[in-house]
Design an enzyme around this catalytic site. Sequence first.
Site, PDB file in Angstrom:
ATOM      1  N   GLY A   1       0.844  -1.188   0.000  1.00 34.88           N
ATOM      2  CA  GLY A   1       0.000   0.000   0.000  1.00 34.88           C
ATOM      3  C   GLY A   1       0.873   1.229   0.000  1.00 34.88           C
ATOM      4  O   GLY A   1       2.103   1.142   0.136  1.00 34.88           O
ATOM      5  N   TYR A   2       0.234   2.381  -0.130  1.00 32.97           N
ATOM      6  CA  TYR A   2       0.962   3.638  -0.272  1.00 32.97           C
ATOM      7  C   TYR A   2       0.461   4.661   0.736  1.00 32.97           C
ATOM      8  O   TYR A   2      -0.742   4.825   0.916  1.00 32.97           O
ATOM      9  CB  TYR A   2       0.817   4.182  -1.696  1.00 32.97           C
ATOM     10  CG  TYR A   2       1.479   3.251  -2.682  1.00 32.97           C
ATOM     11  CD1 TYR A   2       2.818   3.411  -3.017  1.00 32.97           C
ATOM     12  CD2 TYR A   2       0.790   2.174  -3.216  1.00 32.97           C
ATOM     13  CE1 TYR A   2       3.446   2.533  -3.871  1.00 32.97           C
ATOM     14  CE2 TYR A   2       1.416   1.290  -4.078  1.00 32.97           C
ATOM     15  CZ  TYR A   2       2.736   1.477  -4.404  1.00 32.97           C
ATOM     16  OH  TYR A   2       3.367   0.589  -5.243  1.00 32.97           O
ATOM     17  N   ILE A   3       1.410   5.345   1.365  1.00 34.11           N
ATOM     18  CA  ILE A   3       1.091   6.428   2.273  1.00 34.11           C
ATOM     19  C   ILE A   3       1.059   7.703   1.433  1.00 34.11           C
ATOM     20  O   ILE A   3       2.005   7.989   0.687  1.00 34.11           O
ATOM     21  CB  ILE A   3       2.132   6.527   3.402  1.00 34.11           C
ATOM     22  CG1 ILE A   3       2.106   5.228   4.233  1.00 34.11           C
ATOM     23  CG2 ILE A   3       1.872   7.745   4.273  1.00 34.11           C
ATOM     24  CD1 ILE A   3       3.207   5.122   5.273  1.00 34.11           C
TER      25      ILE A   3
END
Length: 154
Positions: free
Chosen positions: A28-30
């Site tokens: 996932g990506y912040i």
Amino acid sequence: MGIEIERKFLIDTDKLPPLTNSYTIKQGYIQTVDHTTVRVRIRNQDAFLTIKGKSVGASRLEFEYPIPLQDANDMLEALCQSSVIEKMRYLVEHEGHTWEVDVFERSNKGLVVAEVELDSEEEAFTLPSWVSKEVTNDIRYFNSNLVDNPYLNW
């Protein structure tokens, strides 16, 4: 300073050799406010935090650090955008290079791409017969964009 030089291709799955050397990836990506990408990745039971700079051609800054697995799970749940990418990665050797073939699952099911990392943008390499089209600079195929605009929506 770490620099990633990588080219990405669509592939013809009918021409792929048998795929055996693999591992699972969940990532996932912040969210960031510029062209920096902060990725949380779990590869089998190992976890990493990766920071990548803006792509310039096939190159960009990349810094990757191992993190505790529980931290990665907590980040995926609490800090990452709503969608998580899941894929199976296969390693395929071809004429002196290791190709990473990603078979996406869930909302990106049906997408299969191959990436090859290079030592320089000018490095010569031979395309395998199963490569069909280069998509290195097509932002739709960036994993960070597949979170917001999954392949099944195209």
